[in-house]
Design an enzyme around this catalytic site. Structure first.
Site, PDB file in Angstrom:
ATOM      1  N   ILE A   1     -10.783 -34.914   0.491  1.00 15.72           N
ATOM      2  CA  ILE A   1     -10.377 -36.077   1.348  1.00 15.72           C
ATOM      3  C   ILE A   1     -11.816 -36.740   0.533  1.00 15.72           C
ATOM      4  O   ILE A   1     -13.072 -36.059   0.802  1.00 15.72           O
ATOM      5  CB  ILE A   1     -11.120 -35.550   2.923  1.00 15.72           C
ATOM      6  N   PRO A   2     -11.261 -37.394  -0.191  1.00 16.18           N
ATOM      7  CA  PRO A   2     -12.566 -37.661  -1.161  1.00 16.18           C
ATOM      8  C   PRO A   2     -12.891 -39.385  -0.878  1.00 16.18           C
ATOM      9  O   PRO A   2     -13.264 -40.058  -1.557  1.00 16.18           O
ATOM     10  CB  PRO A   2     -11.158 -38.722  -2.252  1.00 16.18           C
ATOM     11  N   CYS A   3     -14.096 -38.499  -0.061  1.00 18.50           N
ATOM     12  CA  CYS A   3     -15.554 -40.003   0.452  1.00 18.50           C
ATOM     13  C   CYS A   3     -16.493 -39.677  -0.994  1.00 18.50           C
ATOM     14  O   CYS A   3     -16.699 -40.695  -0.983  1.00 18.50           O
ATOM     15  CB  CYS A   3     -16.342 -38.369   1.121  1.00 18.50           C
ATOM     16  N   HIS A   4     -16.482 -39.038  -2.192  1.00 15.45           N
ATOM     17  CA  HIS A   4     -16.982 -39.541  -3.058  1.00 15.45           C
ATOM     18  C   HIS A   4     -16.528 -40.870  -3.926  1.00 15.45           C
ATOM     19  O   HIS A   4     -17.158 -41.591  -4.829  1.00 15.45           O
ATOM     20  CB  HIS A   4     -17.290 -38.708  -4.375  1.00 15.45           C
TER      21      HIS A   4
END
Length: 177
Positions: free
Chosen positions: A135-138
């Site tokens: 889950i690409p929070c970056h």
């Protein structure tokens, strides 16, 4: 419920993975904020089961510079209903692309009357994302293009974004140009 964990060594640091029999529940850099998301990791036995094996394969492909399909890893973040909505929208952000907190706020409220800017609430949900990378929070940045907080650290965030898209350039002030 039986839990399983294992370690993955990436070029950006050690990563702990946590799962139950069916889903990946957590993926954290070992030195990040909110590590473990309130799971008692010290009492979890180290073992590799199917969700962890799928996540390990995904991580190996990801850190090899490929764009692995996150849908190949069954995930189940244990978060609030609002955070689930935010993380669901976050999963739609393509590899190598960026989204702002404000854009996420608009996406979460799509179709609702009386929309308000929930960027701060979005930020709280993003920073407590228990399944980093998949889950690409970056990929979330400030509305002004700045690299804002990342539980794994801004240097790591910058490295992940450059790995996904080498064309990304940053100023000394960590602003996205």
């Amino acid at each position: 419920m039986t839990l399983y964990k294992t370690l993955y060594q990436s070029q950006l640091g050690s990563i702990t993975l946590l799962s139950n029999q069916h889903y990946l529940l957590g993926l954290w850099f070992n030195d990040q904020k909110y590590f473990g998301a309130n799971y008692q990791l010290t009492s979890v036995k180290s073992s590799v089961n199917k969700p962890i094996k799928l996540a390990l394969n995904w991580l190996s492909a990801y850190f090899a510079g490929q764009n692995p399909d996150p849908q190949t890893v069954p995930i189940k973040p244990n978060v609030s209903v609002f955070s689930q909505q935010v993380l669901k929208e976050l999963q739609k952000v393509p590899y190598g692309e960026l989204v702002t907190y404000k854009e996420l706020s608009e996406r979460v409220q799509k179709g609702q009357k009386d929309k308000v800017n929930k960027a701060r609430a979005i930020g709280a949900a993003v920073k407590h994302n228990p399944i980093s990378l998949i889950i690409p929070c970056h990929r979330v940045i400030g509305s002004n293009g700045s690299l804002t907080g990342y539980a794994g650290g801004l240097d790591r965030k910058r490295a992940l974004l450059k790995m996904e898209n080498p064309q990304i350039k940053f100023s000394q002030q960590l602003a996205f140009l």
